[in-house]
Design a protein around this motif. Structure first.
Motif, mmCIF file in Angstrom:
data_model
loop_
_atom_site.group_PDB
_atom_site.id
_atom_site.type_symbol
_atom_site.label_atom_id
_atom_site.label_comp_id
_atom_site.label_asym_id
_atom_site.label_seq_id
_atom_site.Cartn_x
_atom_site.Cartn_y
_atom_site.Cartn_z
ATOM 1 N N HIS A 154 -0.187 -9.711 -15.948
ATOM 2 C CA HIS A 154 1.072 -9.210 -15.415
ATOM 3 C C HIS A 154 1.788 -10.321 -14.669
ATOM 4 C CE1 HIS A 154 -1.348 -5.476 -15.792
ATOM 5 N NE2 HIS A 154 -0.195 -4.889 -16.030
ATOM 6 N N GLN B 150 4.051 -10.795 -11.760
ATOM 7 C CA GLN B 150 4.237 -9.863 -10.662
ATOM 8 C C GLN B 150 5.415 -10.211 -9.781
ATOM 9 O OE1 GLN B 150 0.206 -10.070 -9.033
ATOM 10 N NE2 GLN B 150 -0.039 -8.082 -9.988
ATOM 11 N N ILE C 179 -0.172 7.545 -1.018
ATOM 12 C CA ILE C 179 1.119 7.879 -1.632
ATOM 13 C C ILE C 179 2.215 7.900 -0.559
ATOM 14 C CG2 ILE C 179 2.398 9.704 -2.846
ATOM 15 C CD1 ILE C 179 -0.326 10.430 -4.202
ATOM 16 N N LEU D 11 3.129 4.395 0.376
ATOM 17 C CA LEU D 11 4.001 3.751 -0.617
ATOM 18 C C LEU D 11 5.436 4.245 -0.463
ATOM 19 C CD1 LEU D 11 1.607 3.809 -3.712
ATOM 20 C CD2 LEU D 11 2.210 1.848 -2.260
ATOM 21 N N GLN D 12 5.571 5.523 -0.112
ATOM 22 C CA GLN D 12 6.910 6.071 0.133
ATOM 23 C C GLN D 12 7.575 5.351 1.309
ATOM 24 O OE1 GLN D 12 8.351 8.869 -1.776
ATOM 25 N NE2 GLN D 12 10.106 7.821 -0.852
ATOM 26 N N LYS E 173 8.727 1.942 0.304
ATOM 27 C CA LYS E 173 9.973 2.023 -0.460
ATOM 28 C C LYS E 173 11.157 2.289 0.480
ATOM 29 C CE LYS E 173 12.799 4.575 -3.442
ATOM 30 N NZ LYS E 173 13.538 5.398 -2.505
ATOM 31 N N ILE F 119 4.656 -4.272 -5.655
ATOM 32 C CA ILE F 119 4.439 -4.667 -7.045
ATOM 33 C C ILE F 119 3.123 -4.157 -7.614
ATOM 34 C CG2 ILE F 119 5.912 -6.705 -6.932
ATOM 35 C CD1 ILE F 119 3.399 -8.372 -6.389
ATOM 36 N N LYS F 120 2.176 -3.859 -6.734
ATOM 37 C CA LYS F 120 0.900 -3.332 -7.202
ATOM 38 C C LYS F 120 0.096 -2.832 -6.018
ATOM 39 C CE LYS F 120 -2.737 -5.811 -7.889
ATOM 40 N NZ LYS F 120 -3.740 -6.631 -8.552
ATOM 41 N N THR F 121 -0.977 -2.094 -6.323
ATOM 42 C CA THR F 121 -1.909 -1.656 -5.284
ATOM 43 C C THR F 121 -3.342 -1.847 -5.776
ATOM 44 O OG1 THR F 121 -2.123 0.631 -6.088
ATOM 45 C CG2 THR F 121 -0.305 0.182 -4.570
ATOM 46 N N GLN G 5 10.913 5.031 -7.002
ATOM 47 C CA GLN G 5 10.617 6.420 -6.631
ATOM 48 C C GLN G 5 9.905 7.160 -7.766
ATOM 49 O OE1 GLN G 5 11.275 7.663 -3.417
ATOM 50 N NE2 GLN G 5 9.816 9.188 -4.180
ATOM 51 N N ILE H 13 6.247 6.435 -7.461
ATOM 52 C CA ILE H 13 5.624 7.201 -6.369
ATOM 53 C C ILE H 13 5.437 8.651 -6.792
ATOM 54 C CG2 ILE H 13 5.948 8.028 -3.994
ATOM 55 C CD1 ILE H 13 7.477 5.340 -3.488
ATOM 56 N N LEU I 110 2.534 8.942 -9.153
ATOM 57 C CA LEU I 110 1.238 8.893 -8.463
ATOM 58 C C LEU I 110 0.926 10.239 -7.798
ATOM 59 C CD1 LEU I 110 1.461 5.306 -6.920
ATOM 60 C CD2 LEU I 110 0.107 6.050 -8.897
ATOM 61 N N GLN I 111 1.990 10.881 -7.304
ATOM 62 C CA GLN I 111 1.804 12.213 -6.722
ATOM 63 C C GLN I 111 1.298 13.187 -7.789
ATOM 64 O OE1 GLN I 111 2.596 13.057 -3.228
ATOM 65 N NE2 GLN I 111 1.166 14.632 -3.909
ATOM 66 N N THR J 97 -2.700 0.211 -9.154
ATOM 67 C CA THR J 97 -1.517 0.179 -10.012
ATOM 68 C C THR J 97 -1.094 -1.264 -10.242
ATOM 69 O OG1 THR J 97 0.106 0.178 -8.205
ATOM 70 C CG2 THR J 97 -0.665 2.330 -8.961
ATOM 71 N N GLU J 98 -0.386 -1.478 -11.340
ATOM 72 C CA GLU J 98 0.261 -2.766 -11.626
ATOM 73 C C GLU J 98 1.638 -2.443 -12.195
ATOM 74 O OE1 GLU J 98 -1.054 -5.780 -11.186
ATOM 75 O OE2 GLU J 98 -3.222 -5.448 -11.101
ATOM 76 N N ASN J 99 2.682 -2.824 -11.479
ATOM 77 C CA ASN J 99 4.024 -2.566 -12.001
ATOM 78 C C ASN J 99 4.322 -3.458 -13.205
ATOM 79 O OD1 ASN J 99 4.325 -0.743 -9.975
ATOM 80 N ND2 ASN J 99 6.011 -1.819 -8.925
ATOM 81 N N LEU J 100 5.178 -2.941 -14.078
ATOM 82 C CA LEU J 100 5.593 -3.679 -15.276
ATOM 83 C C LEU J 100 7.056 -4.077 -15.116
ATOM 84 C CD1 LEU J 100 4.063 -1.244 -17.950
ATOM 85 C CD2 LEU J 100 3.009 -3.281 -16.945
#
Lengths: 489, 489
Positions: free
Chosen positions: A132, A134, A455, A458-459, A462, A469-471, B452, B455, B458-459, B471-474
């Motif tokens: 990835h 990132q 979660i 992460l909110q 944001k 970018i990742k967790t 969002q 998130i 994930l919820q 997680t890994e964002n794309l």
């Protein structure tokens, strides 16, 4: 004794000639085989099949479970997939076996005494291709190492040692740095080694081990490694043995296995009865041991060694003053057949052991069942892209911003940049890129965290305008931390 | 010409003797140095400082920016941190330089013609120590490669080549497999190589390159590598050169650099005027070139080569029939001093170039500023732990469960297990562990995704009882995908 069904592909280029030579030796040596033939390679590719293997050929492979494969030619141009990668991934061929032997003084080498077998894990590590990008600066590749993956490859190495009359299995790994991934490999190695008291087991940090292998390969026997180390060091071993052109290899799966030469299809040499069939032949010897025909393997392999030592050589290994007779492909094969029953005098003769056949249903599993360790979520590493035009010292600007998302029972305990802690109390000399790991744990020391808290965190990230970018979740397994501290944490 | 301030630590064991010998040669060779001395090592550790270096010593290092360091002894027992790791991480020493030279026929080696310099990246790769146990079966280590990190190390390799009169820089990488991480290193190598038309540049896939280096090192000059490859192959190169005991190395930072011998403090040899000072001396030669005193470096290095070739040897390299005179530490140093102005006759003499001094403020940056590429979020890889007691074929049970969390504009496009696609349309032969990657992208092909939406996804995972572990964002960067497809996707 009943025949064993195998699937054979004659391949492209020099493939058909060296396969004919190999099968001639196997037949005369008394191999008990029922051969099914399939078509792979150039013709199949050019018929419009991008994998180079027809769907019905898979049926043969799944039926016989043993594949003796000549080299193929992959056509130039886009869209054609590597047949080897396809077969390896599709059939789960988890172990790559490559014997690297020197044949001094008959074949030139700087390492006159060398007989090393590399057993390389073939499914995991950074080779899974999980990458990835990132941030604008940072690319990431995941190195994944699983317990069953380690168990399969280490057990295979010891079983190989038993079947092939080997004395020692050495593991290379880098567990002084990668304490968890390579540490797992090391732990599994120690566990499984204990089940084989007749085989000596030792291990080296891969850098020192590689140096020793490259300098004094005579001190090694079987070496088992993860995918990346094995990829690099199997090439080193084959090259310094001086016998790349003579080397065979095996790709072993739980159900199906493939045997071949290391070299390619050499189209320019095709059809001239010139090519050396030794690589494919030695791949076939690995196959004979694998299917438990050690008597045939030993007979054929020793006749081949005698042929090499008698100086009966194909053009590629012919050398004035060493070789005695220059021969073609079929004459070489006949020379081996003529020596069936003989053993080499200067080179070391091989011995293979019979292994008691175990019925499919009675086989021990080659990996353990999953443990039921207690897993507790204790925190999360949240990675963000963030940049304020400073390669040094920026963490002191970032830290307070990230601390603002503390709350709901979790708090920031550290920020690191490429593994080195930079907040709180970082050092001004640490070079930082735009990729930051923010470690959050329970507010209460040693407390656990609920998935919902992550979660919600992460909110808040944001809502604070921070670019996650990742967790990576942080767990304890049976009370032991499953994550490393940051350097300096 | 003004003197250059440097910091010197005399270390433990044989350290004080070999440092005295080294400084004697430097002085007589006319090195223009102002020396500050600091205490590191055993005494400092045992005084209760777990880092082995006193806080005020950092001030000297930050002031002089040049550190000539003798080997130290780290006391046995827990709690003492590696001084080298601490210094490297704290001061951002991003480049490790290790010349690997054979001195045939004066020092035994299988590789009579070898003069290779390994330039190893020292901050990134899997050595950042970012590891997570993610499931009961799977451990993960992150391999991080940054553009500035690549730029720093590659530029250093070319600058080193210029200063040290080298002709060629070779890069090793594995970008046929790791297309993004190693691909970035390769791209940066090509970019920076183009700025040095006077230096030949080439590159190899690391497995083949390693094999060639181990077999025919005479074909290599400077080799630049990422951290892991460089770690393994610098040990291989040093070992096969036959000169581990004679080797010096440099650790280069943007602001501060450290020079030393490769070997340790050898306490059993201490105080006997026996030890060979060559490793530390050759580290000091690297320092002289680094601080732009190439005249002194050349004078001293050639005198040392002449000493070796005259057979004036310390006990460790003394060999009947080759050596002429067995000498102690101080006599060896004096023998070098006596030869100042001479050049070797059989060994190759060294030449170092002066480089125009650039004032600190006028220096070009050694890495580029961050690009402002457009970054678009297009999806997310959600990794889960899940297990239904089946190593084969389980994905068909899992897939429909994961599809239930589709919605709100994102949908499941693939599940993979250790990189191989297993859903939809997986193959029954793929071996699966309890670690699954679920790739979600915009419902609308090619669409973007809002943070969002991730998130919320994930919820829904949590509400469905699925155990998200990471997680890994794309992303797309300037319209190009920043992520790899799964094998078979």
């Amino acid at each position: 004794m009943t025949n064993v069904p195998i699937t054979v592909a004659h391949g492209d280029g020099i493939g058909p000639e060296i396969m004919a030579a190999t099968l001639h030796i196997l037949k005369e040596a008394g191999a008990r085989l029922d051969i099914e033939t399939i078509e792979i390679g150039e013709k199949v590719y050019l018929s419009g099949n991008t994998a180079g293997i027809a769907p019905e050929s898979w049926d043969s492979l799944r039926r016989t479970k043993v594949f003796l494969k000549a080299p193929i030619t992959t056509p130039q141009g886009g869209g054609f997939k590597s047949l080897n990668v396809t077969v390896r991934k599709t059939l789960g061929l988890y172990a790559n076996i490559r014997p690297c032997v020197s044949y001094h003084p008959f074949i030139k080498t700087k390492h006159p005494v060398m007989d090393v077998v590399i057993v390389r894990e073939n499914e995991e590590d950074t080779y899974a291709g999980i990458e990835h990008r990132q941030t604008r600066m940072v690319e990431q590749c995941l190195k994944l190492i699983s317990r069953p993956g380690c168990e399969k490859i280490v057990r295979y190495a010891f079983e190989y040692a038993v079947r092939n009359n080997r004395k020692k299995v050495t593991a290379f790994m880098k567990d002084n740095i990668m304490k968890q991934t390579d540490g797992l490999f090391h732990a599994v190695f120690d566990e499984i080694a204990a089940e084989y008291p007749g085989i000596e087991a030792d291990h080296w940090i891969v850098d020192i081990g590689a140096a020793k292998m490259a300098d004094t390969p005579e001190n090694f026997d079987v070496i088992v490694m993860q995918n990346l180390y094995g990829d690099i060091l199997s090439d080193v071993a084959a090259q310094i043995a001086g016998s790349v052109g003579l080397a065979g290899s095996a790709n072993i799966g739980e159900h199906i296995s493939m045997f071949e030469a290391i070299h390619g299809s050499a189209p320019r040499r095709a059809g001239q009865n010139m090519a050396n069939p030794s690589g494919l032949f030695l791949g076939a010897v690995l196959m004979l041991v694998h299917i438990n025909q050690p008597d045939v393997a030993e007979l054929a392999h020793n006749a081949w060694l005698k042929t090499i030592e008698d100086g009966v050589h194909t053009y590629d290994i012919f050398k004035d003053g060493v070789s005695r007779e220059k021969v073609g492909t079929s004459e070489f094969a006949q020379a081996v057949v003529d020596r069936l029953g003989q053993k080499p005098e200067k080179l070391k003769a091989v011995e293979y052991k019979a292994v008691e056949e175990v019925a499919e249903g009675d086989k021990k599993p080659i990996y353990s069942v999953r443990s039921s360790e207690k897993k507790e979520l204790v925190g999360v590493d949240v990675f963000i892209e963030w940049w304020n035009d400073k390669f040094y010292g920026a963490a002191d600007d970032l830290g307070p911003q990230v601390e603002k998302v503390n709350g709901n029972g979790v708090k920031l305990v550290m920020i690191s940049n490429r593994g080195t802690k930079v907040y709180p109390k970082g050092l001004p000399d640490t070079f930082c890129v735009d990729h930051w790991r923010c470690r959050f744990m329970a507010e209460q020391d040693g407390g656990t965290v609920e998935p919902q808290q992550i979660i919600d965190l992460l909110q808040r990230f944001k809502d604070a305008g921070l670019d996650v970018i990742k967790t990576e979740n942080l767990y304890y397994f049976d009370g032991k931390p499953g994550f490393a501290l940051g350097q300096g944490q």
